[in-house]
Design a protein around this motif. Sequence first.
Motif, PDB file in Angstrom:
ATOM      1  N   PHE A  93     -24.099  -3.688  -5.120  1.00 24.28           N
ATOM      2  CA  PHE A  93     -22.901  -3.508  -4.435  1.00 24.28           C
ATOM      3  C   PHE A  93     -22.177  -2.234  -5.708  1.00 24.28           C
ATOM      4  CE2 PHE A  93     -22.152  -6.346  -8.185  1.00 24.28           C
ATOM      5  CZ  PHE A  93     -21.261  -5.606  -8.906  1.00 24.28           C
ATOM      6  N   GLN A  94     -21.309  -1.677  -5.082  1.00 22.61           N
ATOM      7  CA  GLN A  94     -20.631  -0.651  -5.554  1.00 22.61           C
ATOM      8  C   GLN A  94     -19.003  -0.768  -5.926  1.00 22.61           C
ATOM      9  OE1 GLN A  94     -21.756   3.439  -4.184  1.00 22.61           O
ATOM     10  NE2 GLN A  94     -23.876   2.978  -4.386  1.00 22.61           N
ATOM     11  N   CYS A  95     -18.311  -0.840  -4.824  1.00 21.86           N
ATOM     12  CA  CYS A  95     -16.976  -1.179  -5.007  1.00 21.86           C
ATOM     13  C   CYS A  95     -16.863  -2.675  -5.176  1.00 21.86           C
ATOM     14  CB  CYS A  95     -16.239  -0.759  -3.619  1.00 21.86           C
ATOM     15  SG  CYS A  95     -16.269  -1.503  -2.047  1.00 21.86           S
ATOM     16  N   GLY A  96     -17.742  -3.313  -4.125  1.00 23.38           N
ATOM     17  CA  GLY A  96     -18.035  -4.790  -4.215  1.00 23.38           C
ATOM     18  C   GLY A  96     -16.767  -5.475  -3.298  1.00 23.38           C
ATOM     19  N   PHE A  97     -16.251  -4.806  -2.407  1.00 25.32           N
ATOM     20  CA  PHE A  97     -15.276  -5.278  -1.126  1.00 25.32           C
ATOM     21  C   PHE A  97     -16.242  -5.999  -0.188  1.00 25.32           C
ATOM     22  CE2 PHE A  97     -11.941  -5.505   1.803  1.00 25.32           C
ATOM     23  CZ  PHE A  97     -11.148  -5.831   1.015  1.00 25.32           C
ATOM     24  N   CYS A  98     -17.391  -5.691   0.089  1.00 21.15           N
ATOM     25  CA  CYS A  98     -17.975  -6.007   1.188  1.00 21.15           C
ATOM     26  C   CYS A  98     -18.787  -7.314   0.608  1.00 21.15           C
ATOM     27  CB  CYS A  98     -19.021  -5.192   1.806  1.00 21.15           C
ATOM     28  SG  CYS A  98     -20.337  -4.730   0.661  1.00 21.15           S
ATOM     29  N   CYS A 126     -21.251  -2.142   4.840  1.00 19.05           N
ATOM     30  CA  CYS A 126     -21.216  -1.631   3.570  1.00 19.05           C
ATOM     31  C   CYS A 126     -20.951  -0.351   3.681  1.00 19.05           C
ATOM     32  CB  CYS A 126     -22.371  -2.190   2.627  1.00 19.05           C
ATOM     33  SG  CYS A 126     -22.079  -1.580   0.887  1.00 19.05           S
ATOM     34  N   ARG A 127     -19.934   0.321   3.151  1.00 18.18           N
ATOM     35  CA  ARG A 127     -19.793   1.625   3.160  1.00 18.18           C
ATOM     36  C   ARG A 127     -20.266   2.539   1.801  1.00 18.18           C
ATOM     37  NH1 ARG A 127     -19.452   5.895   6.824  1.00 18.18           N
ATOM     38  NH2 ARG A 127     -17.569   7.106   6.725  1.00 18.18           N
ATOM     39  N   CYS A 128     -20.425   1.658   0.787  1.00 17.45           N
ATOM     40  CA  CYS A 128     -20.848   2.261  -0.324  1.00 17.45           C
ATOM     41  C   CYS A 128     -22.456   2.696  -0.585  1.00 17.45           C
ATOM     42  CB  CYS A 128     -20.161   1.442  -1.620  1.00 17.45           C
ATOM     43  SG  CYS A 128     -18.652   1.265  -1.510  1.00 17.45           S
ATOM     44  N   THR A 129     -23.229   1.667  -0.360  1.00 18.23           N
ATOM     45  CA  THR A 129     -24.467   1.564  -1.167  1.00 18.23           C
ATOM     46  C   THR A 129     -25.668   2.404  -0.446  1.00 18.23           C
ATOM     47  OG1 THR A 129     -25.232  -0.383   0.008  1.00 18.23           O
ATOM     48  CG2 THR A 129     -23.974  -0.686  -2.178  1.00 18.23           C
ATOM     49  N   LEU A 367     -14.043  -0.094   3.051  1.00 17.49           N
ATOM     50  CA  LEU A 367     -14.047  -1.622   3.529  1.00 17.49           C
ATOM     51  C   LEU A 367     -12.525  -2.156   3.320  1.00 17.49           C
ATOM     52  CD1 LEU A 367     -16.042  -3.527   4.859  1.00 17.49           C
ATOM     53  CD2 LEU A 367     -16.731  -1.199   4.431  1.00 17.49           C
TER      54      LEU A 367
HETATM   55 FE1  FES Z   1     -18.169  -1.024  -1.275  1.00 19.49          FE
HETATM   56 FE2  FES Z   1     -20.073  -2.602   0.021  1.00 19.49          FE
HETATM   57  S1  FES Z   1     -20.040  -2.151  -2.142  1.00 19.49           S
HETATM   58  S2  FES Z   1     -18.284  -1.588   0.825  1.00 19.49           S
END
Ligand code: FES
Length: 925
Positions: A93-98, A126-129, A367
């Motif tokens: 995860f990066q932001c961790g919202f998903c 997931c928009r980050c990873t 997300l």
């Molecule tokens: Fe940011 Fe998946 S970790 S949307």
Amino acid sequence: MRFEIDGASLEAEPRPGQCLRTLLREHGRTEVKKGCDAGDCGACAVLLDGEPVHSCIVPAPRVEGRRVTTAAGLAPGDELHPVQEALIEHFGFQCGFCTPGMSVTASALGPDDLPDLDRRMKGSLCRCTGYRPIREAIMGAVRETTKRDAEAPVSARAPGVCDHGAAYSGVGASVSPEPARRVVQGQEPFTFDVAQPGTLVLRVVGSPHAHARIRSIDTTAARAVAGVVAVFTHEDAPATRYSTGRHEHRTDDPDDTRLLDDVVRHVGQRVAAVVAETAAAAEEACRLITIDYEVRPAVFEPEAARSPGAPLLHPDRTPADRVADAGRNVVAALHAGYGGDVDAALAASAVTVSGTWQTARVSHAQLETHGAVGWMDDEGRLVIRSSTQVPFLTRDELCHVFDLPREKVRVYAPRVGGGFGGKQEIFTEDLVALAVLRTGRPVAYEFSRTDQFQRAAVRHPMRVTVTLGATREGELTAIKLEVLSDTGAYGNHAIGVMFHSCSESISLYRAPVKRVDAEAVYTNNVPSGAFRGYGLGQVQLGVESAMDELALRLGIDPFDLRRINAVREGEAPLAWHDEPEHDVIWGSYGLDQCLDLAQDALRRGNGSVAPEGWLVGEGMASTMIATMAPRGHIAHTTATLRPDGTYAVRTGTAEFGNGTTTVQRQIAASVFGVGGERITLAHADTDVVAHDTGAFASAGTTVAGKALYAACLALRERMLQLAAARRDVSAADCALVDDGVQTPAGIVTFAEIVAAASADERASDGLVARGEEFGDVRSLAFNVHAVRVAVDPETGSVRILQQIQAADAGFVMNPAQCIGQIEGGVAQGVGSALYEEVMVDERGAVENPMFRLYRVPQMADIPDTEVYFADTDDDLGPFGAKSMSESPYNPVAPAIGNAIARALGSRPYEQPFSRDRVWRLAQQR
Ligand code: FES
């Protein structure tokens, strides 16, 4: 009704039409996240009697008597589910919202699901990873295989680092984010995850017209709705104009926006706001507001918008408002060159190539949508908790708009669920501030997913014309660049994006004659804004595609064409630089290594084979980026030794998945030689440090990290001095150890050191040292992307067989995180290269304002990226690091476009290179 949740019984009374997600969140179960309202993203996933469901589309009454499991209840007690453990181990995860929803959905998978994993996870976005670490985590957890070694092939080097202490948590190691356990269980709070008793709900009425003046608004019926507390229109809004875009210097953006205006300039622009006790009351009141519009002509094409006779969007704005030519709808213009007449130089060139590329309107699609909660604190201060990348700049602009002193406003950001530049804006905080100041009550305003598409910014669509002249040996003789940028209805970031896009894109190559003509133009489209890459991705599509065309024309390998023409270390770094001299320097140079690394990997291949009948092409692109924003980027930090030997570090930057807070903790761990458990970090709060420009332009490491490094070094030095004085020895003979400072005359404890500090150097919790950085000198970083694609000429489908990115990141502070930034940037690049586009109809309304219609990459869409790092060591960044968050995006689309061109023998000029467009190209062969 009664149901079971995570093993406990819960009694609840669902409202008519209420979904399970909303019911759960209203009962404090905020591990269930809200990313959309249509079952598209998976952030709200729960298990219902053991089966994963998207709780936003499950009617709440249906769970009566059933068993609901959330991410917080996947494992008993303090334990984590194996999938959650694996997500942490693999940096999934990066932001961790998903992540909580992702954990829930993956927890239901078994070995039989793995061959079809991508399809099973397609409802979890997931928009980050870029998905690789998630895929590996799930595979590993389900197969119970050993974890992947997250270390990248870089050599760790940490000058000034103590070599004692606990398990190494310092720079150069792939250290996990401190809140990882809380993130995977959904317990790390985002903006709307903290209950604020008595909070009013804010809802907005949007304009149905692309351009209109408001003759009158009747709010009588709306005010009469039970539960409505206030209704606001332009008559209630401050007259002060400002920009939603935020920079260190507020004069970088045009003052063209009012909080609520009597002229609307795009469909969906907010016209009125209602605050009410409940969402239902606010929404009913919005429907009862009557607005009389005087509809005006609208213009949607930027070329038409700057032509004589076009409707003018901001006729009253002047250059004093930072609008270059309001009479032509031109916000910003750059007409510059050097070396003489570019047309003459092109005419004299042995070879010329030219083309015009058009890029699309792209959504950040974080997300977590935009949103803010505000209230008055006990001291009468306005407090805003916001999903923002720039809490300090937001505070300062709220003070400007509402004429408040800084000490009367506090803005802070908890963990932010994705930014990508989109949260370098004020889209909700201003309305929340107005509502709080007028009602005295707490107010919350959270964008829906539809709001996010209609009211948040998009990537600037650009028309980019590039003409290159060269010798037959491949040396560039002239570069001519023409750019037309569509900023939409407002000029937030229009100026900066345009100037930035025309800078590093052609400064990358040497040519004796260069010319740029660029304009950013108002239209009645949804506003554009800051987005990862900040315009470079658009212009580099044109430049790098033209370079590929030149390579084809001359029969020169495209990597070699870059080697022939790329700017060398020590040469003048930026072409259109009117900033202070020496603002950009060569702190290091890694393009040559990146070219070699990417080319070698492409030659090696990866064994992927194209389906029968598909055509295969290879493509590459090179890009350069300055390592922070121009004209200064400020960070203040503090480091404090507490008597118990723990350290409190404080910075201003926000954490939205960029990994900044982890790197900052690593910096402190390195300097003090301790494990992460002895470090606490407070950040992204205007009450915590003096000032911080914010988390954009990839500055979290290179600016705030550098300031924190300085603070930590200063604190360590002072600790040694105080201990030495205590024992009457030389500080040079002392060293930090686990329980204090070791001197030749014995250990001085941390408590003794704190006690010895003077009043000036003591904070409430210990001995404090400060660090600051003004970001007034920037270095340059490079990214080279290479791909091999297969194209189906029968359908226009494009499949990426191999993708490689070589990055010049300087010293890599956290390899796993840095790889993640590159993979995530590549995934966003793939999406915008192949299918992402915010569609707008003939009225200027967004046609696809939901994930089901606006396609972001799913797990199946993104193959693994081979990531390589140049071995460079930057003179400017802390420990030799450079920034590496937004730049990985930039070369992806041109590399894919070049690969398609080589596969088909016909070049795509319109991004995204969607299936229909590629199919049409294939028919031209
Ligand atoms: Fe940011 Fe998946 S970790 S949307």
